[in-house]
Design a protein around this motif. Structure first.
Motif, PDB file in Angstrom:
ATOM      1  N   PHE A 100       0.861  -1.186   0.000  1.00 62.35           N
ATOM      2  CA  PHE A 100       0.000   0.000   0.000  1.00 62.35           C
ATOM      3  C   PHE A 100       0.893   1.230   0.000  1.00 62.35           C
ATOM      4  O   PHE A 100       1.876   1.290   0.729  1.00 62.35           O
ATOM      5  N   ALA A 101       0.525   2.201  -0.816  1.00 63.93           N
ATOM      6  CA  ALA A 101       1.294   3.452  -0.840  1.00 63.93           C
ATOM      7  C   ALA A 101       0.379   4.606  -1.213  1.00 63.93           C
ATOM      8  O   ALA A 101      -0.599   4.441  -1.945  1.00 63.93           O
ATOM      9  N   THR A 102       0.703   5.771  -0.709  1.00 63.24           N
ATOM     10  CA  THR A 102       0.021   7.003  -1.076  1.00 63.24           C
ATOM     11  C   THR A 102       1.030   8.132  -1.091  1.00 63.24           C
ATOM     12  O   THR A 102       1.963   8.154  -0.288  1.00 63.24           O
ATOM     13  N   VAL A 103       0.838   9.051  -2.026  1.00 63.61           N
ATOM     14  CA  VAL A 103       1.618  10.291  -2.030  1.00 63.61           C
ATOM     15  C   VAL A 103       0.680  11.480  -1.809  1.00 63.61           C
ATOM     16  O   VAL A 103       1.043  12.618  -2.082  1.00 63.61           O
ATOM     17  N   PHE A 104      -0.528  11.188  -1.321  1.00 63.26           N
ATOM     18  CA  PHE A 104      -1.521  12.219  -0.995  1.00 63.26           C
ATOM     19  C   PHE A 104      -1.845  13.088  -2.206  1.00 63.26           C
ATOM     20  O   PHE A 104      -2.079  14.281  -2.099  1.00 63.26           O
ATOM     21  N   ASN A 105      -1.858  12.424  -3.358  1.00 63.14           N
ATOM     22  CA  ASN A 105      -2.181  13.095  -4.612  1.00 63.14           C
ATOM     23  C   ASN A 105      -3.697  13.136  -4.769  1.00 63.14           C
ATOM     24  O   ASN A 105      -4.344  12.096  -4.873  1.00 63.14           O
ATOM     25  N   THR A 106      -4.275  14.325  -4.803  1.00 65.65           N
ATOM     26  CA  THR A 106      -5.726  14.483  -4.846  1.00 65.65           C
ATOM     27  C   THR A 106      -6.319  14.388  -6.250  1.00 65.65           C
ATOM     28  O   THR A 106      -7.537  14.425  -6.411  1.00 65.65           O
ATOM     29  N   GLY A 107      -5.477  14.305  -7.265  1.00 65.74           N
ATOM     30  CA  GLY A 107      -5.989  14.227  -8.629  1.00 65.74           C
ATOM     31  C   GLY A 107      -6.040  15.552  -9.350  1.00 65.74           C
ATOM     32  O   GLY A 107      -6.582  15.644 -10.447  1.00 65.74           O
ATOM     33  N   ARG A 146       1.166  22.111 -10.350  1.00 61.75           N
ATOM     34  CA  ARG A 146       2.325  21.639 -11.097  1.00 61.75           C
ATOM     35  C   ARG A 146       2.461  20.153 -10.797  1.00 61.75           C
ATOM     36  O   ARG A 146       1.709  19.603  -9.998  1.00 61.75           O
ATOM     37  N   TRP A 147       3.439  19.486 -11.402  1.00 67.13           N
ATOM     38  CA  TRP A 147       3.642  18.052 -11.191  1.00 67.13           C
ATOM     39  C   TRP A 147       5.051  17.829 -10.640  1.00 67.13           C
ATOM     40  O   TRP A 147       6.024  18.392 -11.138  1.00 67.13           O
ATOM     41  N   TYR A 148       5.124  16.995  -9.591  1.00 64.12           N
ATOM     42  CA  TYR A 148       6.394  16.711  -8.923  1.00 64.12           C
ATOM     43  C   TYR A 148       6.739  15.235  -9.062  1.00 64.12           C
ATOM     44  O   TYR A 148       5.858  14.369  -9.053  1.00 64.12           O
ATOM     45  N   ALA A 208       5.253  19.080  -3.139  1.00 67.07           N
ATOM     46  CA  ALA A 208       4.837  17.676  -3.110  1.00 67.07           C
ATOM     47  C   ALA A 208       6.045  16.800  -3.370  1.00 67.07           C
ATOM     48  O   ALA A 208       7.052  17.233  -3.953  1.00 67.07           O
ATOM     49  N   TRP A 209       5.941  15.567  -2.921  1.00 66.64           N
ATOM     50  CA  TRP A 209       6.964  14.574  -3.239  1.00 66.64           C
ATOM     51  C   TRP A 209       6.695  13.970  -4.615  1.00 66.64           C
ATOM     52  O   TRP A 209       7.594  13.793  -5.416  1.00 66.64           O
ATOM     53  N   HIS A 210       5.446  13.659  -4.879  1.00 65.25           N
ATOM     54  CA  HIS A 210       5.061  13.089  -6.170  1.00 65.25           C
ATOM     55  C   HIS A 210       3.622  13.505  -6.464  1.00 65.25           C
ATOM     56  O   HIS A 210       2.782  13.547  -5.571  1.00 65.25           O
ATOM     57  N   GLY A 211       3.328  13.819  -7.724  1.00 64.54           N
ATOM     58  CA  GLY A 211       1.987  14.238  -8.088  1.00 64.54           C
ATOM     59  C   GLY A 211       1.825  15.731  -7.908  1.00 64.54           C
ATOM     60  O   GLY A 211       2.691  16.523  -8.270  1.00 64.54           O
ATOM     61  N   GLY A 212       0.682  16.125  -7.311  1.00 62.51           N
ATOM     62  CA  GLY A 212       0.411  17.547  -7.214  1.00 62.51           C
ATOM     63  C   GLY A 212       0.226  18.088  -5.828  1.00 62.51           C
ATOM     64  O   GLY A 212       0.029  19.300  -5.671  1.00 62.51           O
ATOM     65  N   SER A 213       0.273  17.234  -4.791  1.00 59.70           N
ATOM     66  CA  SER A 213      -0.048  17.718  -3.446  1.00 59.70           C
ATOM     67  C   SER A 213       0.654  16.887  -2.393  1.00 59.70           C
ATOM     68  O   SER A 213       1.102  15.765  -2.643  1.00 59.70           O
ATOM     69  N   ARG A 224      13.677  15.767 -18.699  1.00 59.16           N
ATOM     70  CA  ARG A 224      12.356  15.199 -18.999  1.00 59.16           C
ATOM     71  C   ARG A 224      11.266  16.155 -18.526  1.00 59.16           C
ATOM     72  O   ARG A 224      11.323  16.651 -17.409  1.00 59.16           O
ATOM     73  N   ARG A 225      10.268  16.373 -19.364  1.00 56.43           N
ATOM     74  CA  ARG A 225       9.106  17.181 -19.000  1.00 56.43           C
ATOM     75  C   ARG A 225       7.881  16.266 -18.939  1.00 56.43           C
ATOM     76  O   ARG A 225       7.563  15.566 -19.907  1.00 56.43           O
ATOM     77  N   PHE A 226       7.202  16.280 -17.805  1.00 61.09           N
ATOM     78  CA  PHE A 226       6.002  15.464 -17.623  1.00 61.09           C
ATOM     79  C   PHE A 226       4.878  15.979 -18.511  1.00 61.09           C
ATOM     80  O   PHE A 226       4.573  17.175 -18.535  1.00 61.09           O
ATOM     81  N   LEU A 227       4.243  15.056 -19.251  1.00 58.01           N
ATOM     82  CA  LEU A 227       3.127  15.418 -20.122  1.00 58.01           C
ATOM     83  C   LEU A 227       1.789  14.931 -19.605  1.00 58.01           C
ATOM     84  O   LEU A 227       0.752  15.532 -19.925  1.00 58.01           O
TER      85      LEU A 227
END
Length: 671
Positions: A404-411, A415-417, A460-465, A623-626
């Motif tokens: 189980f893992a979460t990065v608290f990404n709300t969707g 920006r993107w991390y 954020a560590w990963h994602g947006g939040s 690299r740029r996230f798309l």
């Protein structure tokens, strides 16, 4: 559904094109031409179309003519996340009940036409996170000038399924005053030469192909007769019977009666109960009263059905938590719940905010709606007239398997991390990549001053939040995060990525292997010290030495020693072996290009994959996230050559549950 002012404006705007039905020969070719552009959530008329031509950006389609093999956008619109199983933990307060009233939400995530299949370049989105109180989500919409039947887009279904919530598409046959025509109702219930209902079969096929869980049927076009009502009943029976083996459900809206007229009852009674008996549930119109709901519950039980298969409609579209509701008619405090609860348009929590609203403002309002004025389900505010769902309905969780893992990404995000670094500075939304969110937002246990807890979008560590805790800690403070059922062994570890933006904060992992002694009581946490976080992201791994059994709850305990604390949590993971990189996808290709608008497709990676991440490799090697998606196809608009670049290079990776990534597969696009 009872007309509402905001809804009237929407319907009247589209009604001018809907005077009399006629067949539109060019509809199929228009859909084919659209296959090279942006994909959108699918919508249809039952069979025939309005007179005239569709407005800009609208494609008229016939459900009867739909075939999965001809659907050029199916890969973009098909959900891939299976419906997760749920369990009900011990409630965090003494008023929330399990096994009684449930909650259905009717939500409009966007317009009927032009609702992107896979998110968009804006953070302004209804990215709900309080899934734990929902039992069913209806993807609400439809208009007479665009289409009447809506299939939910994939991000909504994937996010809901990750939290164990089924999603229904909607069939909206509007009132005549708002562009409705009885021809469309007759189209829907037409029979073939064997007496079967072809469109019932087609609705089941659509739900199966798109990966959602059934249909909400709302027939509000007046002028019918008893024969039409009988056909509608037969249609519902066939739709329910065909869908049930596939796990589909059908909800009927309290509108048409057995005479064929439209007369909203605000009750289950003799005028509408054949429709309820043919379906799985009934949304009771807003005209209900305390006596009609009580009688409706008794009627359902007399029919051998549960009273909680009735959703009492509560319209929050205009006033949200300021809506005056006779809560005791539905979910009384001192006696068993009467029926279930149906929220109409809870996305008010976003829509009532002024222009320029931020994700943080939306989540603050959404927390207020679902958790109550105190923002803490374990500490309700006395006298709050809004009976928040968290105070009435027991929360559910799907966190029961490793890893189980979460990065608290709300969707959604500004920006993107990735690994704490910005890889795209463009705002975005895509609910399909939302994490499993904490089920109790936000339970804080302390004898001192309560800090603020919120999703934060500035880092954020990963994602947006990430998850941000701030304030002066006058006593040790425990934040409940996840109720879970995670079996563990001597090899199991818990891993946190966190950082402190202030000195003098001590952090401990709070872990419970036992249940609370009763509703409203805290978990019996064991607190495990963590390394003191610095101002940069710190990864801490904890082995569960000396513990055994099942992890029942996860949280953190914070102690401040030097004034106000600002601490954020970027990632939380539980695993029983070293994280493995998933296998790579294959066959990455560009299937259509129109200038800088590109459609990508690929073969899925073998094994478990959480989602896929697409990047562009710039001439300098960065690299740029798309975008990221759970689907096997992705659309990227508006790309342009970089200086001196003759061809753009793209990389696709599979991302696992622990956010490890596969080796990339690549494709180039010449300019």
């Amino acid at each position: 559904m009872t007309p509402h002012l905001s809804r009237r404006a929407l319907l009247l705007a589209s009604a001018a094109a809907a005077v009399a039905p006629a067949v539109l020969p060019g509809a199929a070719s228009a859909a084919t031409r659209a296959a090279s552009g942006a994909p959108y959530a699918a919508y249809w008329y039952p069979d025939s179309f309005p007179a005239g031509t569709p407005g800009p950006g609208i494609t008229w389609r016939s459900l009867k003519a739909w075939r999965a093999e001809d659907d050029a956008d199916l890969a973009f619109n098909s959900a891939t996340v299976p419906l997760a199983r749920r369990f009900t933990p011990v409630p965090v307060n003494t008023t929330a009940r399990a096994g009684q009233a449930r909650i259905q939400s009717l939500v409009s995530f966007g317009p009927t036409a032009g609702n992107p299949s896979q998110g968009a370049a804006t953070a302004d989105h209804y990215a709900l996170t309080h899934w734990s109180y929902l039992d069913e989500l209806v993807f609400w919409g439809g208009s007479s000038g665009e289409g009447l039947i809506l299939a939910p887009n994939a991000p909504v279904v994937d996010a809901a399924h990750r939290h164990g919530v089924p999603v229904l598409g909607s069939v909206f046959l509007p009132p005549v005053a708002y562009g409705g025509d009885l021809r469309w109702t007759r189209d829907m219930v037409q029979k073939d030469s064997f007496g079967r209902f072809p469109l019932a079969q087609r609705l089941v096929a659509v739900a199966a192909a798109y990966g959602f869980d059934g249909w909400f049927i709302n027939a509000e076009t007046g002028g019918g007769d008893a024969a039409l009502a009988a056909d509608m009943t037969g249609f519902l029976k066939e739709l329910t019977a065909l869908g049930r083996p596939k796990g589909l459900r059908v909800c009927w809206y309290d509108s048409m009666t057995v005479s064929g007229s439209v007369s909203w009852q605000g009750a289950l009674n003799d005028r509408n109960k054949p429709f309820f008996q043919a379906a799985d549930s009934l949304f009771v119109d807003f005209r209900w009263s305390r006596s009609t709901l009580a009688a409706s519950g008794r009627t359902a039980e007399q029919l051998g059905r549960s009273r909680y298969e009735l959703w009492a409609g509560v319209d929050v579209e205009a006033n949200g938590w300021n809506r005056s509701v006779d809560w005791d008619a539905i979910i009384p405090v001192n006696t068993p719940d009467v029926v279930s609860l149906g929220f109409y348009r809870p996305e008010w929590t976003r829509n009532h905010l002024p222009a320029g609203r931020t994700p943080a403002q939306f989540h603050a309002a959404d927390d207020r709606f679902w958790s109550g004025q105190s923002l803490d389900p374990s500490r309700p505010t006395p006298g709050d007239p809004w009976r928040a769902p968290a105070l009435a309905v027991a929360d559910r969780s799907t966190v029961d398997t490793l890893p189980f893992a979460t990065v608290f990404n709300t969707g959604h995000g500004l920006r993107w991390y990735e690994s704490g670094k910005v890889t795209s500075d463009a705002p975005w939304n895509h609910l399909g990549v939302q994490d499993r969110m904490p089920s109790r937002q936000w339970v804080v246990r302390t004898t001192g001053q309560r800090p603020t807890v919120a999703y934060d979008f500035s880092d954020a560590w990963h994602g947006g939040s990430s998850l941000l805790v701030g304030g002066t800690l006058t006593a040790p403070t425990t934040l409940d995060l996840y109720a879970c059922r995670l079996p563990f062994t001597a090899d199991t570890v818990v891993e946190l990525v966190h950082r402190s933006e202030s000195a003098g904060v001590t952090v401990e992992l709070a872990l419970a292997t036992g249940e609370p002694s009763g509703p409203g009581q805290p978990h019996p946490y064991t607190n495990v010290p963590l390394a003191t976080p610095g101002r940069g992201w710190t990864t801490t791994t904890v082995r569960l030495t000396g513990l055994s059994g099942t992890v029942r709850a996860l949280g953190v305990r914070l102690t401040g020693t030097k004034g106000p604390v600002t601490w954020r949590l970027g990632s939380l993971a539980v695993r029983d072996k070293a994280a493995q990189n998933p296998s790579a996808p294959a066959g990455l290709r560009i299937t259509a290009a129109a200038g800088g608008d590109l459609r990508f497709a690929w073969q899925p990676a073998p094994g478990a994959v959480r989602h896929y991440a697409l990047h562009r490799v710039l001439p300098d090697g960065t690299r740029r996230f798309l975008g990221a998606t759970c689907q096997r196809a992705h659309f990227v608009p508006g790309l342009r050559p970089e200086p001196g670049e003759s061809a753009a290079r793209f990389e696709l990776r599979a991302v696992g549950e622990l956010y490890t990534a596969s080796t990339p597969v690549t494709v180039t696009h010449p300019w």
